[in-house]
Design an enzyme around this catalytic site. Structure first.
Site: not given
Length: 631
Positions: A34, A163, A466, A468, A537
Site C-alpha cells: 500500500s 532496501i 437381484g 428386481g 449404478s
C-alpha cells in the site's frame, strides 16, 4: 510538503488517447504494498490540497512511520485495515501519467486472503511482487508468483522493497534477484525486472535513486510506462458472449454483449458455438450509432441476417476458428471456500455470460508452491491450487485459459450459499475428438416431443444385483405402452452385450458404463421417448452426472430398495453364488460398496411389494410427473 504531493503540470494527452495498463501488487504481510502504490500515485499524478490535508490527518492518527505522511493510508480504506496496519480487501486505484493510464489492485498479503489476491490478478497484465529486502523470498511470495503465472500474467516486476533498511546493499539485492530467478524459471514469465527500492522514501519508485548507483535499470514508474504486455485480444479469434437478447419490438431482434476477443465487421460470417447454427452479421448497433467494425472490449448489439435460435450465454464465434464446446474438461482451481472441495459435489459454473450446473469429478492433484511440483490429492482446502476434472450439465463454449483469458476463466458457485467457491482456468477438453464441432439440426428435441405428444423423461432404477430392477422396468414399460406412451428400456445387462461389452466391473469401468448409458438415455430423451433405465449404478457421483445431462425435472431417480440378504436368496442370475466360489469379482454388495440415492423420487421396497405392485407405483409416478410438467 514534499514536492511529490504537488499536482504535476497538466501537459498530458487526453486520457482516452493513452494506453492503459492493469497491474497488481502482491507480497507477504507488511512488505509495503500500500505504501508503494500510495507513493507511486502521489509521485505520478500528485495530490490535491484536500487529499494532502486528509492524508496528513490520517497519518497523525493511524500512521506507522515517523514521516509526516504515511502513503499506505491512501489505500487502506477499511477501518480494520488502518487499525491493524494491513490490507484485507482488494483495493483498486486509478491514476495516469502523460504517457499511460493505470489501474492498480492492492491485494492482501495474508495467506488466508489468497483468494482476494487471485481476484485482483484475474484482469491484470503485469504483477509487482514485493519482497522485504531483510526477509528475502517467503512462502507467500512464492505462492503469489505461482498464482500470477497460473492466472496468465506473463510480466513481473520483482520489487525488492525497504532496501534502505539493509543500507542499500547491492549484494543483498543480487542475492534476492538470483533466488527469484531460480524459483521462477519454470513459471514461463515473458519478462522479470528486479528493482531495488524504498517505497517509504521514494527511491527508484518514480525516479532513479542516487543511493543505488550500482543499479542500472529503470525506476518502477518508467518501466510501467514503457512495458509492452503484448496483449493481442484484437488479433485473437472472435468471441462474442451474448448477454442479452434485445427485442424491444417485433421489428428488431439483436444480441447484446461485449466483444471478448477478436473483431467483428458487418457482413462477417459467424456461428453459434454450441448449436453450430451459422449466419452473418447484418448490423453492429452501438450507443453512438451503427458501426462498421467492433473490436475487443467494445459493447455492442449485433443483428443477424437469419432468424436463428440464440439465447443468453451463447457464444458467437468465427466459423473457421471455433471455441471448444464440451461438457467435460480439465481446469486449475484456486479454492476459495472454507469447506474443502471433494469429488462428486455439484456447483454452478459461471463462464462468460452463461451459468450451468457442474459436477466436480476427479481431483487430480494440488500444486506445492514451494517446489512447484504437483502431488496427488483427494481434496482441495482453502487457498489450495489444484487440477480437477469438471462435467457440466450441458455443453459450454470456451478456449483454454493459456490461449484466451477472456473465454477460459470461470468461477464455481456453491449452490446452497451462492458464494464463490473457486476461481478456475480451463486447461483442456477431456474429449478425444477436440476438433469436431456440432452440426446444426433442423429437427429439434422439442419438435420430436411435440410430434409424439408426450414429455420426454428418463426414469433411472438403481439397486443391488437381484433387487428386481429389470423385472419392474419391463412390467412398467408394458403398462406405459398399453396407455399409448412411446418408450425405450435400457437394461444394464443387455447393454453389456454390445455397447458396453468392452467394460469390466472395477470402479473406473462402472463409472464409464454409467456415463455411456447416461449419454444414450439423453439421446432417447432427445428423441421424445420416456426412457426406463435399469442399472445397478452403485455410486452416487456417477448417477448425479447422468442426471446432469438432462434438463431440470426430466430425470427421476428410483431406488429399488431390497435388503442384501433378500437379493442373495433370490440370486436370479447366480451371481452371488459365483462370487462365493471366486468365479465373479467386484460384485456390488459383496466386493464393492453400494451408495443408496440421497433423495430419490420414489423408493420401491420389493421385500414388501410384488413386481406388479412396484411397477404400478412406478407408472403412477411417471404419469403424475408428466401431468405436473404439462400443467
Amino acid at each position: 510538503m514534499p514536492d511529490a504531493l504537488a499536482p504535476p503540470a497538466n501537459d498530458a494527452l487526453p486520457l482516452q488517447n493513452r494506453s492503459e495498463l492493469r497491474f497488481l501488487t502482491c507480497g507477504s504481510v507488511d512488505d509495503g504494498k500500500s505504501t508503494l502504490i500510495g507513493r507511486l500515485i502521489a509521485d505520478a499524478s500528485g495530490l490535491l490540497d484536500d487529499q494532502v490535508a486528509s492524508l496528513k490527518d490520517d497519518s497523525r492518527r493511524f500512521g506507522t512511520t515517523d514521516d509526516e505522511f504515511d502513503f499506505a493510508l491512501l489505500l487502506d480504506g477499511l477501518e480494520a485495515e488502518r487499525e491493524q496496519g494491513i490490507t484485507i480487501d482488494v483495493a483498486y486505484r486509478f491514476f495516469a501519467t502523460p504517457r499511460r493510464a493505470f489501474v492498480v489492485a492492492d491485494t492482501p498479503g495474508h495467506r488466508q486472503y489468497t483468494r482476494n489476491m487471485a481476484t485482483g490478478a484475474s484482469n491484470a497484465e503485469l504483477a509487482v511482487l514485493l519482497v522485504d529486502a531483510r526477509k528475502g523470498l517467503l512462502e507467500q511470495t512464492r505462492r503469489h508468483a505461482a498464482i500470477v503465472s497460473l492466472l496468465g500474467i506473463r510480466h513481473v516486476v520483482l520489487a525488492v522493497n525497504k532496501i534502505d533498511l539493509v543500507d542499500f546493499s547491492e549484494a543483498r539485492f543480487r542475492e534476492i534477484e538470483a533466488a527469484f530467478a531460480s524459483f521462477a524459471a519454470p513459471l514461463a514469465f515473458h519478462s522479470v525486472v528486479a528493482i531495488p527500492m524504498s517505497a517509504r522514501l521514494g527511491d527508484n519508485v518514480a525516479n532513479r535513486s542516487a543511493r543505488t548507483p550500482w543499479y542500472g535499470g529503470p525506476a518502477l514508474l518508467a518501466h510501467l510506462e514503457a512495458v509492452d504486455t503484448g496483449l493481442d485480444a484484437e488479433e485473437a479469434p472472435l468471441r462474442f458472449p451474448v448477454q442479452w437478447v434485445n427485442r424491444p419490438n417485433g421489428d428488431f431482434r439483436g444480441f447484446t454483449g461485449t466483444v471478448a476477443s477478436g473483431r467483428v465487421a458487418v457482413g462477417d460470417r459467424i456461428v453459434v458455438a454450441a448449436s453450430g447454427r451459422p449466419s452473418s452479421v447484418a448490423r453492429i448497433v452501438s450507443f453512438d450509432g451503427d458501426l462498421a467494425v467492433a473490436v475487443a472490449g467494445r459493447s455492442v448489439t449485433l443483428t443477424l441476417t437469419d432468424e436463428i435460435d440464440v439465447i443468453r450465454g451463447d457464444v458467437l464465434a468465427d466459423p473457421r476458428r471455433r471455441p471448444t464446446v464440451t461438457r467435460r474438461f480439465a481446469a486449475d482451481l484456486v479454492w476459495m471456500d472454507e469447506t474443502a472441495a471433494l469429488a462428486g459435489k455439484r456447483f454452478l459454473l459461471k463462464i462468460g455470460t452463461t451459468t450451468v450446473p457442474v459436477t466436480l469429478g476427479r481431483i487430480a492433484d494440488t500444486l506445492d508452491v514451494e517446489s512447484l511440483r504437483r502431488a496427488p490429492s483427494g481434496e482441495l482446502a482453502l487457498n489450495a491450487i489444484g487440477r480437477v476434472e469438471l462435467e457440466a450439465a450441458e455443453p459450454v463454449a470456451f478456449d483454454s485459459y493459456a490461449e484466451n483469458r477472456q473465454t477460459g476463466a470461470f468461477i464455481l458457485i456453491d449452490r446452497s450459499t451462492l458464494r464463490t467457491a473457486a476461481a478456475g482456468m480451463v486447461v483442456e477438453s477431456l474429449d478425444a475428438a477436440r476438433d469436431v464441432h456440432r452440426h446444426a439440426e433442423t429437427v429439434t428435441p422439442a419438435l420430436r416431443a411435440e410430434i409424439k405428444a408426450q414429455l420426454p423423461l428418463v426414469v433411472w432404477l438403481t439397486g443391488l444385483p437381484g433387487s428386481g430392477k429389470s423385472t419392474i422396468a419391463n412390467i412398467a414399460e408394458r403398462k406405459l405402452v398399453a396407455l399409448g406412451r412411446q418408450t425405450m428400456l435400457l437394461d444394464g445387462d443387455n447393454l453389456r452385450q454390445g455397447l458396453n461389452a468392452d467394460l469390466g466391473f472395477d470402479e473406473a469401468s462402472r463409472a464409464e458404463n454409467v456415463r455411456r448409458v447416461g449419454e444414450v438415455a439423453r439421446l432417447m430423451a432427445d428423441a421424445g421417448l420416456i426412457t426406463l433405465v435399469a442399472l445397478v449404478s452403485p455410486f452416487q457421483a456417477d448417477r448425479t452426472r447422468a442426471a446432469a445431462l438432462l434438463p431440470e425435472g426430466r430425470f427421476l431417480e428410483v431406488f429399488v430398495d431390497t435388503p442384501l440378504e433378500v437379493c442373495r436368496t433370490r440370486d436370479p442370475k447366480g451371481l452371488y453364488a459365483k462370487a462365493e466360489q471366486g468365479k465373479v469379482v467386484n460384485l456390488t454388495g459383496r466386493d464393492q460398496a453400494y451408495e443408496p440415492p440421497e433423495d430419490p423420487a420414489l423408493v420401491l421396497r420389493t421385500a414388501e411389494l410384488s413386481p406388479e405392485e412396484a411397477a404400478d407405483r412406478l407408472v403412477e409416478l411417471v404419469l403424475q410427473h408428466i401431468g405436473r410438467e404439462r400443467a
